[in-house]
Design a protein around this motif. Structure first.
Motif, short mmCIF file in Angstrom:
data_model
loop_
_atom_site.label_atom_id
_atom_site.label_comp_id
_atom_site.label_asym_id
_atom_site.label_seq_id
_atom_site.Cartn_x
_atom_site.Cartn_y
_atom_site.Cartn_z
N ALA A 87 -5.36 -0.69 -7.12
CA ALA A 87 -4.81 0.29 -7.75
C ALA A 87 -5.67 1.48 -8.44
N PRO A 91 -4.23 4.83 -5.88
CA PRO A 91 -2.70 3.53 -6.02
C PRO A 91 -2.06 3.88 -4.94
N ILE A 299 1.97 1.40 -7.27
CA ILE A 299 1.39 0.23 -8.34
C ILE A 299 -0.34 1.55 -8.03
N ASN A 300 0.59 2.31 -9.52
CA ASN A 300 -1.06 3.44 -9.85
C ASN A 300 -1.88 2.54 -10.80
N GLY A 304 -2.62 -0.69 -12.34
CA GLY A 304 -3.38 -2.18 -11.76
C GLY A 304 -4.63 -2.52 -12.49
#
Length: 324
Positions: A87, A91, A299-300, A304
């Motif tokens: 991520a 992302p 999930i950016n 992460g």
């Protein structure tokens, strides 16, 4: 010498991940399967081979806490480090079907193992995976595979319209795809074994317990194939392989690997504590929460980073417990 073996193993793992990704992506394209389905089945099963070898060997060698620690530690590593690192690099967009059907199975597998580990609290039983529990885990695995195959037949070519298309996969000749696939797998297995041997030698020199070695060094070492494969897949534009690899590996680790190992020989948790099982379950819930609610199916990089920091805090707590 242990350091040299560790580095040689790492080199094999990285090379194997590259070949395995290209081979599996090509097969996915040739047979009309989505890269997620390939990731959650073939790739995750292959990259889980080191965990399978280590856990069964540990069970046969009466080092059951290392077998359990290997799986628990690997599952924590898979989510917090692999998803976290990927991520941060790029992302991860998560399809709605994965959110509603697949990630909940990761949570279910963690909860099942947590309930088994709560034996001393629930009925005063020892913290142990019996043969009966092992067979039950294998039945869960059979149900999971049946569901996955059924889902693949129905939706393997459907795409979520809200997600941009993945990188176009160029199919290789079938013979070359198979060479890449099995050659990459061989490099991963040998590389993972060399890494574990080197790391274990270093850890034993430091006087760590079998359970702690399983949770940390061996868990990270046997998860390197998943990490390398996922990072390479993400960089090459195959996000489905990345997320499918982690989901499939976590489910395989508990339902197949622990189930098979416990069926062969009952597994004592040893130094693996309820805290470790709670961390594994919490990581699974974090995975779902970041993808569904907080990140709006993405999930950016920040999320992460939170995952990576969470893993560092967990390892730090283990170290503090060791030195206390």
């Amino acid at each position: 010498m242990d350091v040299l073996i560790l580095l040689l193993g790492l080199g094999l793992i990285l090379a194997g991940a590259n070949f395995l990704t290209d081979g599996s992506a090509s097969i996915a394209k040739r047979f009309g399967l989505s890269d997620f389905i390939i990731g959650i089945t073939i790739v995750s099963l292959m990259t889980s081979s080191p965990e399978l070898v280590v856990s069964i060997t540990s069970a046969l060698d009466n080092a059951s806490s290392m077998a359990v620690g290997n799986v628990v530690g690997s599952n924590i590593f898979n989510i917090l480090i692999i998803i976290g690192v990927v991520a941060v690099i790029k992302p991860i967009k998560v399809k709605s079907g994965i959110l509603t059907n697949d990630i909940p199975l990761v949570i279910l597998s963690a909860v099942v193992l947590l309930v088994i580990g709560m034996g001393p609290i629930l009925d005063g039983a020892p913290m142990k995976i019996t043969r009966v529990s092992g067979i039950i885990l294998l039945l869960f695995f059979a149900i999971f595979m049946r569901y996955t195959i059924s889902a693949a037949k129905k939706v393997n070519v459907e795409e979520d319209p809200s997600i941009e298309s993945e990188k176009e996969i160029k199919p290789l000749p079938i013979w070359k795809s198979l060479i890449y696939l099995f050659g990459g797998l061989g490099a991963l297995i040998f590389g993972g074994q060399w890494f574990v041997d080197g790391a274990t030698g270093i850890a034993r020199t430091l006087g760590w317990s079998e359970g702690l070695i399983g949770l940390t060094i061996i868990a990270a070492g046997t998860s390197l194939p998943e990490l390398a494969t996922s990072v390479v897949a993400a960089k090459k534009g195959y996000p489905g392989i990345c997320i499918g690899n982690v989901i499939g590996s976590n489910i395989f680790n508990i339902f197949l690997i622990l189930g098979l190992s416990a069926t062969i020989s009952p597994l004592d948790f040893g130094t693996i504590a309820l805290f470790d099982l709670l961390v594994m379950t919490g990581a699974s819930l974090m995975f779902f929460a970041f993808a569904r609610w907080i990140g709006n199916r993405v999930i950016n990089r920040f999320e992460g980073s939170v995952m990576i920091v969470s893993y560092v805090l967990y390892i730090t707590s283990l170290y503090i417990g060791l030195t206390a």
